[in-house]
Design an enzyme around this catalytic site. Structure first.
Site, PDB file in Angstrom:
ATOM      1  N   GLU A  27       2.638  -0.984  -6.896  1.00 38.48           N
ATOM      2  CA  GLU A  27       2.123  -1.670  -5.839  1.00 38.48           C
ATOM      3  C   GLU A  27       0.602  -1.212  -5.878  1.00 38.48           C
ATOM      4  O   GLU A  27      -0.084  -1.551  -5.145  1.00 38.48           O
ATOM      5  CB  GLU A  27       2.542  -0.960  -4.488  1.00 38.48           C
ATOM      6  CG  GLU A  27       3.984  -1.444  -4.370  1.00 38.48           C
ATOM      7  CD  GLU A  27       4.542  -0.909  -2.822  1.00 38.48           C
ATOM      8  OE1 GLU A  27       5.630  -1.760  -2.363  1.00 38.48           O
ATOM      9  OE2 GLU A  27       4.147   0.031  -2.451  1.00 38.48           O
ATOM     10  N   ASP A  45      12.609   5.457  -3.636  1.00 37.72           N
ATOM     11  CA  ASP A  45      11.614   6.203  -3.644  1.00 37.72           C
ATOM     12  C   ASP A  45      12.070   7.828  -3.681  1.00 37.72           C
ATOM     13  O   ASP A  45      11.445   8.643  -4.341  1.00 37.72           O
ATOM     14  CB  ASP A  45      10.625   6.119  -2.640  1.00 37.72           C
ATOM     15  CG  ASP A  45       9.795   4.603  -2.521  1.00 37.72           C
ATOM     16  OD1 ASP A  45       9.887   4.201  -3.720  1.00 37.72           O
ATOM     17  OD2 ASP A  45       9.609   4.070  -1.390  1.00 37.72           O
TER      18      ASP A  45
END
Ligand code: RIB
EC number: 2.7.1.15
Length: 301
Positions: free
Chosen positions: A136, A248
């Protein structure tokens, strides 16, 4: 000394609960909105730090209300935030998360994350332990981070999310890659519909690459290849409230456990159990477990 270095995004997650997605041109009424801290970089740093491993986060936020809130909340975790740059020219990353009955749909506006440059990375941060990074932030920054880490023999984990076509060019500096099933399908450039197709593609991929592959598979658990055989670690049963941040949690716990010197197979078990606990609360970071919570859950197996 830092043991897990996380290089990646920080976002404010706006979670809208809705029964369905609108189609183009349609307006529908949703149910609730909640604001949570997110971003794959921040989430993975939180997951690693909750294991009790010295963790540092490198990333970028804007000088706005969301940036302030993120810094404030992350300040309550045991994370070294000296590497989080504030930039007053850009807005803090935002994720619109539509929480649907079956799963989530996410749109990320990267904002400040997209302005974290390779030149802003400092070699002194990449000295020892495990580097954990995702996609990201700009790919050049990820590449620079991986190269700096490898100069000092750090162990490197790449979570290729969201998938980027440059992933193959990063692999020479990646020890472990952790796609989910969709990202793995992107990596091999094929649709994968069945468990047996997944197995075949994973065995083929591992034959052709040096990087250790772990595919995260949601409720199915995770799979990796050992001695030409597919090993699947089943996820413990969970009462699913929100799957945001499960991947995550897996990555953060995996990095933390490897940084503590745990053997690969055992670290994968811990990370899988950690992810199953994380889905029991709303918000990416809310349900991320401590070391003790994972240990207790593993006793139930
Ligand atoms: O992996 C979940 C995360 O993806 C969310 O927290 C959201 O911010 C997006 O980055």
């Amino acid at each position: 000394m830092t043991k897990v270095l996380t290089l990646g995004s920080l976002n404010m997650d706006m979670v809208m609960t809705t029964k369905q997605m609108p189609t183009v041109g349609e307006t529908i009424l949703g149910e609730t909105i909640d604001y949570f801290l997110g971003g794959k970089g921040a989430n993975q740093a939180v997951a690693a730090s909750r294991i009790g491993v010295p963790t540092k986060l490198i990333g970028k936020i804007g000088m706005d209300t969301f940036g302030e809130k993120i810094k404030q909340h992350l300040g309550n975790e045991t994370i070294d935030l000296a590497g989080v740059i504030c930039d007053d020219t850009v807005f803090t990353g935002v994720a619109s998360i539509f929480k649907l009955p079956q799963d989530n749909a996410i749109v990320v506006l990267p904002g400040a994350n997209s302005l974290l440059t390779a030149q802003e990375l400092s070699a002194k941060d990449f000295q020892e332990g495990v580097l954990l990074t995702q996609l990201e932030i700009p790919i050049e920054t990820v590449l620079q981070g991986l190269q700096l880490a490898k100069k000092n023999q750090m162990q490197t984990i790449l979570n290729p999310a969201p998938y980027h076509r440059s992933v193959p060019t990063l692999l020479p500096w990646v020890d472990i890659i952790t796609p989910n099933e969709t990202e793995f399908a992107d990596m091999v450039g094929k649709k994968i519909q069945t468990a047996s197709e997944l197995e075949t593609e994973m065995l083929n991929w591992v034959r052709e690459h040096q990087t250790q592959l772990i595919v995260t598979r949601g409720a199915e658990g995770v799979s990796y290849v050992e001695k030409h055989q597919l090993i699947t670690v089943r996820a413990p049963k969970a009462t699913v409230v929100d799957t945001t941040g499960a991947g995550d949690t897996f990555n953060g716990v995996l990095a933390a456990k490897l940084a503590q010197g745990m053997a690969f197979a055992e670290a994968v078990e811990w990370a899988t159990t950690g992810a199953s606990l994380a889905v029991e609360k709303l918000g990416a970071q809310t349900g991320m477990p401590s070391d003790t919570q994972i240990r207790e859950k593993m006793k139930e197996k």
